[in-house]
Design a protein around this motif. Structure first.
Motif, PDB file in Angstrom:
ATOM      1  N   ASP A   1     -65.991  25.673 -37.128  1.00 47.01           N
ATOM      2  CA  ASP A   1     -65.695  24.889 -36.029  1.00 47.01           C
ATOM      3  C   ASP A   1     -65.253  25.492 -34.641  1.00 47.01           C
ATOM      4  OD1 ASP A   1     -66.538  22.511 -37.103  1.00 47.01           O
ATOM      5  OD2 ASP A   1     -64.525  21.931 -37.696  1.00 47.01           O
ATOM      6  N   ARG A   2     -65.940  27.023 -34.646  1.00 46.27           N
ATOM      7  CA  ARG A   2     -65.676  27.702 -33.169  1.00 46.27           C
ATOM      8  C   ARG A   2     -66.586  27.700 -32.434  1.00 46.27           C
ATOM      9  NH1 ARG A   2     -63.893  33.373 -35.778  1.00 46.27           N
ATOM     10  NH2 ARG A   2     -65.863  33.119 -36.655  1.00 46.27           N
TER      11      ARG A   2
ATOM     12  N   LYS B   1     -72.470  19.155 -30.995  1.00 46.90           N
ATOM     13  CA  LYS B   1     -72.028  18.139 -30.363  1.00 46.90           C
ATOM     14  C   LYS B   1     -72.864  17.921 -29.004  1.00 46.90           C
ATOM     15  CE  LYS B   1     -67.379  18.605 -32.102  1.00 46.90           C
ATOM     16  NZ  LYS B   1     -65.644  18.715 -31.638  1.00 46.90           N
TER      17      LYS B   1
ATOM     18  N   LEU C   1     -71.156  24.709 -32.725  1.00 49.50           N
ATOM     19  CA  LEU C   1     -70.191  25.552 -33.235  1.00 49.50           C
ATOM     20  C   LEU C   1     -70.548  26.007 -34.850  1.00 49.50           C
ATOM     21  CD1 LEU C   1     -67.669  22.182 -33.074  1.00 49.50           C
ATOM     22  CD2 LEU C   1     -67.972  24.092 -31.519  1.00 49.50           C
ATOM     23  N   ASP C   2     -69.712  26.826 -35.069  1.00 49.96           N
ATOM     24  CA  ASP C   2     -69.990  27.708 -36.428  1.00 49.96           C
ATOM     25  C   ASP C   2     -69.086  26.990 -37.646  1.00 49.96           C
ATOM     26  OD1 ASP C   2     -67.333  28.365 -36.424  1.00 49.96           O
ATOM     27  OD2 ASP C   2     -67.659  30.565 -35.895  1.00 49.96           O
TER      28      ASP C   2
ATOM     29  N   SER D   1     -73.261  25.253 -37.270  1.00 48.23           N
ATOM     30  CA  SER D   1     -73.303  24.509 -38.302  1.00 48.23           C
ATOM     31  C   SER D   1     -73.251  22.853 -37.633  1.00 48.23           C
ATOM     32  CB  SER D   1     -72.104  24.430 -39.541  1.00 48.23           C
ATOM     33  OG  SER D   1     -70.886  24.249 -38.635  1.00 48.23           O
ATOM     34  N   THR D   2     -72.596  22.975 -36.395  1.00 45.66           N
ATOM     35  CA  THR D   2     -72.523  21.644 -35.713  1.00 45.66           C
ATOM     36  C   THR D   2     -72.908  21.540 -34.274  1.00 45.66           C
ATOM     37  OG1 THR D   2     -70.377  21.122 -37.049  1.00 45.66           O
ATOM     38  CG2 THR D   2     -70.627  20.010 -35.126  1.00 45.66           C
TER      39      THR D   2
END
Length: 245
Positions: A220-221, A184, A216-217, A181-182
């Motif tokens: 947020d991992r 960076k 990240l999933d 989902s994220t």
């Protein structure tokens, strides 16, 4: 490539010449930039029309970003670039297909390895553990566009038997129930060292684009630590920045 204008056609002469030029620039020697397009004077004499008619057809292709004029050199085909956006996360494969370019995988290699310290720090994994490493070199039939290196958190459950020829995040979702989902990211220009130069078929010290990405999933991992080196003749990043009022 034989071509003759049809004086009796309802299609204007400049439009016929434009069609001819569009077919001409598809040839491999023009795509690679090895050959310049015929000069306006030469085309004018060959086709029996004025230079203004030739120029009208050429200008259309220049405005579309397909060819470029260089004073004292001539007119040549512009290498097609893949343009990606930082605010539109999409797989490289889909980006290529959306622009009508067939993806070529020059290298797909997966191995369980001992990684560098920065990889363990990014993924939050003890340095005593081995992690799965995925290397890819991708591009089109004409050239290699990027060299990518990914490392995956052991939690994902990579086995090495996956089909990494398919889009990565679709694979992770389908086979390992991982939804990313994220992303960076860090971008910077670097000089190609000997290894990168060999991977991308470029000269050593050539300026290339380096992107570091931590994926990240939904919780947020960390899922993936990825570094990509882009051949800047074929790839650009587009960024829109809005001023807050």
């Amino acid at each position: 490539m034989n071509f003759k204008l049809d004086q009796n056609s309802p299609v204007p002469l400049h439009a016929q010449i434009e069609i001819y030029l569009r077919e001409l620039i598809k040839r491999e020697d023009y795509i690679k930039g090895d050959k310049l397009l015929p000069k306006e004077v030469a085309l004018s004499k060959k086709l029996g029309v004025s230079r203004n008619t030739i120029r009208q057809a050429i200008n259309k292709l220049v405005h579309e970003g397909l060819i470029e004029r260089k004073k004292g050199i001539g007119t040549k085909v512009i290498a097609k670039k893949i343009s990606t956006r930082l605010d539109n996360w999409i797989s490289f494969t889909k980006e290529m297909r959306n622009q009508g370019i067939e993806v070529v995988n020059y290298l797909v290699n997966v191995a369980l390895v001992q990684a560098e310290k920065e990889v363990y720090e990014a993924l939050g994994v003890p340095e005593t553990k081995k992690v799965w490493k995925l290397e890819k070199i991708r591009g089109s039939k004409e050239a290699k566009y990027l060299y990518s290196v990914s490392y995956f958190h052991p939690r994902i459950g990579i086995t090495g038997d996956e089909n990494f020829m398919v889009p990565l995040y679709e694979l992770l979702e389908r086979e390992h129930d991982i939804i990313v989902s994220t992303s960076k990211e860090k971008l910077k220009a670097v000089s190609a060292d000997a290894k990168i130069a060999e991977m991308l078929d470029v000269k050593k010290e050539m300026a290339i684009l380096k992107r570091e990405r931590l994926v990240l999933d939904v919780g947020d991992r960390p899922v993936e630590y990825n570094t990509v080196y882009y051949h800047t003749d074929y790839f650009t990043y587009d960024i829109d920045i809005k001023r807050e009022l």
